[in-house]
Design a protein around this motif. Structure first.
Motif, mmCIF file in Angstrom:
data_model
loop_
_atom_site.group_PDB
_atom_site.id
_atom_site.type_symbol
_atom_site.label_atom_id
_atom_site.label_comp_id
_atom_site.label_asym_id
_atom_site.label_seq_id
_atom_site.Cartn_x
_atom_site.Cartn_y
_atom_site.Cartn_z
ATOM 1 N N SER A 76 -0.464 0.900 7.054
ATOM 2 C CA SER A 76 -0.184 -0.499 7.384
ATOM 3 C C SER A 76 -1.026 -0.983 8.564
ATOM 4 C CB SER A 76 1.307 -0.679 7.697
ATOM 5 O OG SER A 76 1.693 0.118 8.796
ATOM 6 N N SER B 28 -1.419 -3.321 1.305
ATOM 7 C CA SER B 28 -2.321 -4.456 1.098
ATOM 8 C C SER B 28 -1.829 -5.613 1.957
ATOM 9 C CB SER B 28 -2.377 -4.866 -0.383
ATOM 10 O OG SER B 28 -1.112 -5.315 -0.836
ATOM 11 N N THR B 29 -2.676 -6.637 2.104
ATOM 12 C CA THR B 29 -2.356 -7.724 3.021
ATOM 13 C C THR B 29 -1.973 -9.006 2.290
ATOM 14 O OG1 THR B 29 -4.713 -8.287 3.114
ATOM 15 C CG2 THR B 29 -3.849 -6.857 4.835
ATOM 16 N N VAL B 30 -1.226 -9.846 3.005
ATOM 17 C CA VAL B 30 -0.990 -11.237 2.616
ATOM 18 C C VAL B 30 -1.475 -12.072 3.800
ATOM 19 C CG1 VAL B 30 0.691 -12.986 1.972
ATOM 20 C CG2 VAL B 30 0.989 -10.618 1.189
ATOM 21 N N VAL C 56 -7.114 -3.614 1.006
ATOM 22 C CA VAL C 56 -6.299 -2.547 0.423
ATOM 23 C C VAL C 56 -6.583 -1.219 1.119
ATOM 24 C CG1 VAL C 56 -6.116 -3.601 -1.856
ATOM 25 C CG2 VAL C 56 -8.017 -2.057 -1.371
ATOM 26 N N GLY D 115 -4.564 -10.767 -2.481
ATOM 27 C CA GLY D 115 -4.673 -9.519 -1.727
ATOM 28 C C GLY D 115 -6.112 -9.147 -1.474
ATOM 29 N N ASP E 84 -5.180 -15.734 1.466
ATOM 30 C CA ASP E 84 -4.377 -15.654 0.242
ATOM 31 C C ASP E 84 -3.512 -16.902 0.064
ATOM 32 O OD1 ASP E 84 -5.255 -13.005 -0.422
ATOM 33 O OD2 ASP E 84 -3.917 -12.243 1.129
ATOM 34 N N THR F 56 -4.682 -12.401 -8.987
ATOM 35 C CA THR F 56 -3.832 -11.551 -8.142
ATOM 36 C C THR F 56 -4.359 -11.608 -6.717
ATOM 37 O OG1 THR F 56 -3.243 -10.031 -9.926
ATOM 38 C CG2 THR F 56 -3.057 -9.183 -7.684
ATOM 39 N N ASN G 86 -2.825 -7.106 -4.117
ATOM 40 C CA ASN G 86 -1.361 -7.055 -4.210
ATOM 41 C C ASN G 86 -0.947 -6.496 -5.564
ATOM 42 O OD1 ASN G 86 -1.041 -10.202 -2.408
ATOM 43 N ND2 ASN G 86 -1.308 -8.134 -1.626
ATOM 44 N N ARG H 116 -0.235 -2.356 -7.693
ATOM 45 C CA ARG H 116 -0.049 -0.919 -7.497
ATOM 46 C C ARG H 116 -1.343 -0.162 -7.728
ATOM 47 N NH1 ARG H 116 3.830 1.886 -6.134
ATOM 48 N NH2 ARG H 116 5.216 0.101 -6.277
ATOM 49 N N LYS I 179 1.561 -5.925 -10.724
ATOM 50 C CA LYS I 179 0.720 -6.761 -9.876
ATOM 51 C C LYS I 179 1.318 -8.144 -9.710
ATOM 52 C CE LYS I 179 -2.189 -7.917 -13.879
ATOM 53 N NZ LYS I 179 -3.571 -7.906 -14.421
ATOM 54 N N VAL I 180 1.054 -8.737 -8.552
ATOM 55 C CA VAL I 180 1.471 -10.108 -8.263
ATOM 56 C C VAL I 180 0.453 -11.062 -8.885
ATOM 57 C CG1 VAL I 180 1.868 -11.795 -6.438
ATOM 58 C CG2 VAL I 180 2.615 -9.424 -6.138
#
Length: 308
Positions: free
Chosen positions: A218, A140-142, A168, A165, A146, A163, A197, A199, A103-104
């Motif tokens: 997407s 997932s989006t940015v 999803v 995002g 965010d 994290t 953002n 897995r 994860k971010v």
């Protein structure tokens, strides 16, 4: 009267040149006769090129032959090395990536994402409650939201580390015992605000909707925030039937993402007339693509018309 006299020296040069030309011509004829003889002379049939190459390979292999035990040992070492590389590749691109959570994360606010964003590896989460599911994220989006959260200028209070995002799309791999509306393996989308953002993510089943298999992940993930916001706005002004039959609807900011989603949902709900404000340069798009009536951005120019 002018008389031209021949120069003795020039005469000698011409004779010498004529002699040279004669010799060269004779030499050429001689070469031609030799070539003709060589062509007509019977020659031994040559072996095909493939046979020559085969012999050359055999000679090279015999010259570089090694004892059988050394060759076997070398082959074993090569095989072990290949197996080791395959194992590493498998664990990197198949095993580790799918069997561990990634994860971010950022632990402090910054204008520069490179200074604060990192990737953490952890265990795959379990459903927090009996009404939660675990999604394996495929998209997932940015978003601007965010970025504002990461900069520390969001209107929401954020507990760090976090994290990002907000949207999803993925497949359910686990579910709580009280979840009856979704099955394991089902493809879903959700508006989660934070945590996308990654897995894997834990989400309440009530925050999810089904996503058709034919829809690209997407593309579907870009519709979550916009259409969810538009849908919730319409739910506030409609009954359970979600009907707008015979109603005229005005949408300000109709060219914005949520505005365009509202336009499409209002048309689908049966509104008799839909007006959408937009810059003049986008009026053709509003009318031709969205299929509704465009209005200028300035309310004073269209408010009298709407009141009528």
């Amino acid at each position: 009267m002018v008389t031209q006299t021949a120069d003795p020296s020039s005469t000698g040069n011409e004779e010498a040149k004529t002699a040279v030309d004669t010799e060269q011509t004779s030499a050429k004829k001689h070469k031609v006769r030799i070539r003709v003889r060589n062509i007509l002379r019977p020659t031994k049939p040559s072996r095909p090129i493939c046979e020559k190459q085969s012999d050359e390979r055999n000679d090279a292999s015999e010259a570089s032959a090694e004892p059988s035990d050394m060759t076997t040992a070398r082959e074993n070492n090569v095989s072990e090395t290949q197996n080791s590389n395959n194992t590493k590749t498998s664990s990197l691109f198949g095993g580790l990536r799918d069997k561990r959570q990634q994860k971010v994360v950022f632990s402090k606010f910054s204008q520069d994402p490179r200074k604060v964003i990192r990737v953490e590896v952890d265990e795959i989460p379990e459903p927090t409650t009996d009404n939660d599911v675990i999604i394996k994220v495929t998209a997932s989006t940015v978003s601007l939201f965010d970025c504002n959260v990461r900069k520390g200028v969001s209107y929401e209070t954020v507990d760090l580390p976090v994290t990002p995002g907000a949207d999803v799309v993925g497949n359910i791999i686990k579910r709580g015992k009280d979840v009856k509306s979704f099955q394991v393996g089902e493809r879903v989308a959700g508006l989660v605000r934070f945590g996308g953002n990654a897995r894997y993510i834990n989400v309440s089943a009530s925050d999810l909707v089904q996503v058709p298999r034919s829809c690209d992940a997407s593309e579907a993930v870009c519709m979550v925030s916009t259409y969810m916001s538009a849908y919730q706005a319409l739910r506030m002004v409609t009954d359970e039937s979600f009907s707008l039959d015979g109603k005229s609807i005005l949408i300000t900011g109709g060219i914005e993402p949520v505005g365009q989603a509202l336009v499409q949902l209002c048309v689908r709900a049966g509104a008799s007339e839909v007006y959408a404000t937009a810059p003049e340069l986008r009026h053709k798009y509003v009318e031709g693509v969205l299929g509704v009536s465009p209005l200028p951005m300035d309310p004073e120019s269209w408010s009298p018309t709407i009141k009528e």
